[in-house]
Design an enzyme around this catalytic site. Structure first.
Site, short mmCIF file in Angstrom:
data_model
loop_
_atom_site.label_atom_id
_atom_site.label_comp_id
_atom_site.label_asym_id
_atom_site.label_seq_id
_atom_site.Cartn_x
_atom_site.Cartn_y
_atom_site.Cartn_z
N ASN A 9 32.02 -0.23 12.56
CA ASN A 9 31.04 -1.30 12.40
C ASN A 9 30.38 -1.52 13.76
O ASN A 9 30.97 -2.10 14.64
CB ASN A 9 31.77 -2.57 11.92
CG ASN A 9 30.87 -3.79 11.89
OD1 ASN A 9 29.65 -3.68 12.03
ND2 ASN A 9 31.47 -4.96 11.72
N TRP A 10 29.15 -1.03 13.88
CA TRP A 10 28.48 -1.09 15.19
C TRP A 10 27.97 -2.49 15.52
O TRP A 10 27.57 -2.75 16.65
CB TRP A 10 27.30 -0.12 15.22
CG TRP A 10 27.68 1.33 15.18
CD1 TRP A 10 28.93 1.87 15.01
CD2 TRP A 10 26.78 2.43 15.32
NE1 TRP A 10 28.86 3.24 15.03
CE2 TRP A 10 27.55 3.61 15.21
CE3 TRP A 10 25.40 2.54 15.50
CZ2 TRP A 10 26.97 4.88 15.31
CZ3 TRP A 10 24.83 3.80 15.59
CH2 TRP A 10 25.62 4.96 15.49
N LYS A 11 27.93 -3.37 14.53
CA LYS A 11 27.37 -4.71 14.73
C LYS A 11 25.96 -4.58 15.33
O LYS A 11 25.26 -3.63 15.02
CB LYS A 11 28.31 -5.55 15.58
CG LYS A 11 29.74 -5.51 15.00
CD LYS A 11 30.67 -6.49 15.60
CE LYS A 11 32.04 -6.34 14.92
NZ LYS A 11 33.03 -7.29 15.43
N HIS A 94 31.80 -9.81 6.04
CA HIS A 94 32.41 -9.77 7.38
C HIS A 94 32.51 -11.20 7.92
O HIS A 94 31.63 -12.03 7.67
CB HIS A 94 31.56 -8.90 8.32
CG HIS A 94 32.25 -8.64 9.62
ND1 HIS A 94 32.28 -9.56 10.64
CD2 HIS A 94 32.99 -7.58 10.03
CE1 HIS A 94 32.99 -9.07 11.64
NE2 HIS A 94 33.43 -7.87 11.30
N GLU A 96 31.92 -12.44 10.68
CA GLU A 96 30.75 -12.90 11.46
C GLU A 96 29.61 -13.30 10.54
O GLU A 96 28.88 -14.26 10.82
CB GLU A 96 30.34 -11.79 12.44
CG GLU A 96 31.33 -11.68 13.59
CD GLU A 96 31.43 -10.30 14.22
OE1 GLU A 96 30.52 -9.47 14.04
OE2 GLU A 96 32.45 -10.05 14.91
N GLU A 166 40.90 -8.36 8.09
CA GLU A 166 40.59 -8.55 9.50
C GLU A 166 40.90 -9.97 9.92
O GLU A 166 40.09 -10.88 9.70
CB GLU A 166 39.10 -8.30 9.76
CG GLU A 166 38.62 -6.92 9.36
CD GLU A 166 37.33 -6.56 10.07
OE1 GLU A 166 37.35 -5.61 10.85
OE2 GLU A 166 36.31 -7.26 9.88
N GLY A 172 37.46 -8.34 18.21
CA GLY A 172 36.74 -8.34 19.48
C GLY A 172 37.47 -9.03 20.61
O GLY A 172 36.90 -9.30 21.66
N SER A 213 40.37 -5.22 16.89
CA SER A 213 40.81 -4.59 18.14
C SER A 213 41.58 -3.29 17.93
O SER A 213 42.56 -3.01 18.63
CB SER A 213 41.62 -5.59 18.98
OG SER A 213 40.82 -6.72 19.30
N GLY A 234 35.34 -2.09 15.31
CA GLY A 234 34.13 -2.60 15.95
C GLY A 234 33.90 -1.91 17.28
O GLY A 234 33.41 -0.78 17.35
N GLY A 235 34.28 -2.57 18.37
CA GLY A 235 34.02 -2.10 19.73
C GLY A 235 34.34 -0.62 19.96
O GLY A 235 33.54 0.11 20.57
#
Ligand code: PGA
Length: 250
Positions: A9-11, A94, A96, A166, A172, A213, A234-235
């Protein structure tokens, strides 16, 4: 047997040029990994170019959200049919999106139905906050999210979905959840609720990812747990070492 599935997930990261350069860099390595399904989920504007760069590979493409309507006056949104030429997957619900854009359980449910109607595989996100976790509310809250997301779906539809558990406090933050506790929540709460709704056979077919993470260093620990079928990353999905992460999930 559920095949492991790792999605990145590149956001809100990477311009179109950066996105294309990045997938060119990772596609050969990812494509050689046969025992794990992989996908990247770039921002909307990069979907056509990324899909183009990945054509002919085994690497999937997903969107990060979607509207449930077919079309209409919804400024800033994308409809399912707009994603279909480029995507196999769509991340829905998600945390967010739920936190910053008021995505409700009801909207997530409508989006899942719309995605399935268009042949897209929803990656349905659930997970508790730190406060809920500390108050011992994880099971009731996450189970409620699963029930609401899957309301009125048939067992056949449910098997077409992927779920990502999640915990919000792990996203993150570098504070990844303990693999055993995450696996137990996935098994008892997420898969357990799916079994209540659709029966044990169906629940056993649904792939459930852990997210929060995840890194090339810790993915193997999560994959040890029999109920964890991969990860939503993510990251760590923004770096070339995403290939190592997917490889380590085998
Ligand atoms: P993270 O994000 O891997 O950067 O923690 C996970 C996610 O939000 O899907």
């Amino acid at each position: 047997m559920r095949k492991p599935f790792i999605a990145g997930n590149w956001k809100m990261n990477k311009t179109v040029d950066e996105a294309v350069a990045f997938v060119r860099q990772i596609r050969h390595g990812l494509n050689e990994i046969e025992r794990v399904d992989s996908a990247v989920c770039p921002p909307f504007v990069a979907l056509p170019a990324v899909a183009d760069a990945l054509r002919g590979t085994r690497i999937g493409v997903g969107a990060q959200t979607m509207h449930y309507a077919e079309s209409g006056a919804y400024t800033g949104e994308c409809a399912p049919a707009m994603l279909v030429p480029y995507c196999q997957y769509v991340i829905l619900g998600h945390s967010e999106r739920r936190a910053y854009y008021n995505e409700t359980d009801e909207a997530v449910n409508r989006k899942i139905k719309a995605a399935l109607a268009h042949g897209l595989t929803p990656i349905v996100c659930v997970g508790e906050s730190l406060a809920q976790n500390e108050a011992g509310e994880t099971h009731s809250f996450v189970s409620g999210q699963v029930r609401a997301a899957f309301a009125d779906l048939s067992a056949a539809q449910a098997t077409l979905c992927v779920v990502a558990y999640e915990p919000i406090w792990a996203i993150g933050t570098g504070k990844s959840a303990n693999p055993t506790s995450a696996g137990n929540i996935i098994g008892l709460t997420v898969r357990g609720t799916l079994a209540d709704l659709f029966g044990e056979d169906t629940a056993q077919q649904i792939r459930i990812q852990y997210g929060g993470s995840v890194s090339p260093e810790n993915i193997a620990d999560y994959m040890q747990h029999p109920d964890i079928d991969g990860a939503l990353v993510g990251g760590a999905s923004l770096k070339p070492s995403f290939v190592d992460l997917v490889r380590a999930a085998q």
